[in-house]
Design a protein around this motif. Sequence first.
Motif: not given
Length: 290
Positions: A229-237, A199-205
Motif C-alpha cells: 500500500x502507499x501508506x506502507x511505502x511511505x512508512x518504509x521510506x 518530511x511533510x504529513x503526506x496523505x494518500x488522498x
Amino acid sequence: MYNLFEAGNALNTPFECFVYDAGTNRFPIRPHWHYFAEMIFMLEGSAEMHTDERIHTANVGDMVFFHPQSVHSIYAAAPGPLRYIVLKFDINSIHITSSYAPKLRNIVKSAYNKQMPFYFPAETAENMECGRLFRDCVDELQKQEYGYDRIIQTKLYHLLMNIIRCWMRDGFSIDHDVFAADAQYDIDSVTEYIDSNIKENLQVADIASKCGLSYSCFAKKFKQLYGKSCKTYIEEMKIFKVEDFLLFTSFDLTYISQETGFSDCSHMIKSFKKYRSCTPKQFRMKHKMA
C-alpha cells in the motif's frame, strides 16, 4: 504463465549496480519490461540487444540504454564468455536537474516516444566515459561508504546527460510538451513526489489527487505496481531515511524524527522497532560496533 512485467524494488532500492556473467547466471534474458531504466556496458563477448522492434549486436566497450517501460531482451551473439555491467535505477529518484531544464523522466520519455537510439558503439561510449562511470557505480555500491548514494546519483546523472547530448546531436529537441509534463505525476512517477515531500504529513488522498485518480483507484493501482500500500511505502521510506541518519550522522533522535516526517520521537521509535525489530539506539550501537 510467463509474464513480461518484471517487478522491481525501486521503492526501497532506487538503483542496482553489478557485473552480470552469463556463464554463472540465468541466460538468455527473456523479453521483459519494468518501470525503472537500465543501462548496460559490455565487458566481454558479444550480445544481441533487443528492444521493442529494434536489434543491435553489442560488443566490448558498447553501451545500451533501455528506456523505462520498453520491452527488451538479451541473447548471446557468439559462443564464448559474456560479461557486462548492469545499472538499474529509478529515474524519478534523480533530482539533480538544472533550473532551466525539465525533469529527466520527461526528457527520457519524450526521447523514447521519438524513437531516439538506445545503442551507443564503443567509440561513442568511450567519449561518454561510460567504462569509468559504470565501474565507479559498482564500486560505490559495493563499499557503501558515507554518501555513496549521492555519488551514484551524480554518476547516473552524468551518464544520462551524455546520452541526452548524443540524442540532441541526432536532432532531438526538448519541446514545450516536455516542460508542461513537469507539474504532472502518474502512478510510475509519484515516488518522486513522495521522496521530495517525505518530511511533510503526506496523505494518500492528496497523493492520489496529484495523479488525477480517485483514492480507491490510486490505492489499487499502487498496490498492483509496487506490491504494497502507499501508506506502507511511505512508512518504509521514512525508516530507510532514519537508517541513513543513524549510520552517517550523530544527530539525536528528536532531530531525526523531525527530519524524517514523524509526528514525534516516540512515534519514530515505535515504527522503527516494528520494521527493524530493534530500537534506533540499538541499531546505531550495533552498526557502530560492526
